[in-house]
Design an enzyme around this catalytic site. Sequence first.
Site: not given
Ligand code: DOR
Ligand code: ZN
Length: 416
Positions: A57, A218, A59, A287, A283
């Site tokens: 991701h 996952h 972002r 954040h 994954d």
């Molecule tokens: O922990 C996670 N973060 N699991 C997810 O499915 C989405 C991801 C996110 O985009 O923050």
């Molecule tokens: Zn994910």
Amino acid sequence: MRIIKGRAWYRGRLDALSLGIDDDGTIASIRKTLRGDEEIDHGDALILPGAVDMHVHMREPGLTHKDDFASGTRSAAIGGVTTIAEMPNTLPPVTTAMALDEKAATLKHRGVVDYALYAAPRSGDAVGPLRNAAAFKVYMAPSTGDLQIGPGELEGVLREATAHRKLVVVHAEDPSKFRAGKVLSLVDHAAARPKDAETSALAILDRIRANAKVHVAHVTSREGLDAVPRGATCEASPLHLFLDMTRPLGAQGKVFPPLRSREDREALWDAFRSGRIDAIASDHAPHTLDEKSVPFDQAPGGAPGVATSFPLLLRRSRAGDLELSRVVAATALRPAEILGVPKGAIEVGRDADLIVVDPRRIETIRAKRLRYKCGWTPFEGMEGCFPTDVYLRGEAIVEDGEPAAEGRGRLLRPSA
Ligand code: DOR
Ligand code: ZN
């Protein structure tokens, strides 16, 4: 012709070899010795296929305070990842052809590594218009971005994806198995989204999947692995292989699905060693530290990881704990096959995406080294073997462990 020499992983073993690289960035020739106008000799360092991380991701667009495409793909390269598949829960979410086109336009010329884009069809009707996506992602449970769909919609997506010969990657948690209660710690979090949510979602998926090409994201437990539908592929994240709910990570260790117990983690390792896990995918879901510094139950789920998957695994291999063939299969060969991209192996005709690494050079993982925009890693202080050099289609994107070229990444279009 450019020649790259070293101990290369070719046809299932390491050999002192010369790789001849064509002007178009593909491997033209593999021999004991080759002559060319430019020779780069990596001595007895290993040359492995660049890693393909099929679950990240980055972002962008919309959430670029957490990460962005240039920064995230730079971190990928530092960790030996030369291809990523980017998830659709950006802003706006990639649920329409217009959002997909706009995302592709935004990311153009900004990636350090090659990339494929997922879309998130919310029903069977949305599948056709999204056929330019490399593959689809569906969420069976709430997560960052609110893209959850119910079993009825999922069945429609699977049916249409089969008609369009598309891969569907599934986040398999059944929210009807989630438990209410105070969630103040990683242990509470694991109890609130328990293992039977995973197995229950996989049982639903097994009932409705028909002939769809399905990949389970996952997997966190042995029970989950046992419930993966026959014929489907699956991945595990280093989050669930290297971390568990006993670690003092607080909300930094809050991810969906949750970290499990130490016993679950060991069982996942045994399954991985014995070849029951197709791919390792990070994954990578960054954040900011501010976003994570709130009461546990309000913190977002997700942690960064694109730069540490390969180094952590190679370190385990160096310690004699994991066959190198498993590392190569799970980081490169299998994810490339599952995604259907011409990557993941040192072979004549494939893209010359290469990791050069000396496994004797062990580093302690420090966030600063990884260049994450979010500035932290849940693997801080653990050991990893990082690449010294990384090549994307024959050109160095990392040299001496440092970023060397930007913006060369290309969008990988679906072949079907
Ligand atoms: O922990 C996670 N973060 N699991 C997810 O499915 C989405 C991801 C996110 O985009 O923050
Ligand atoms: Zn994910």
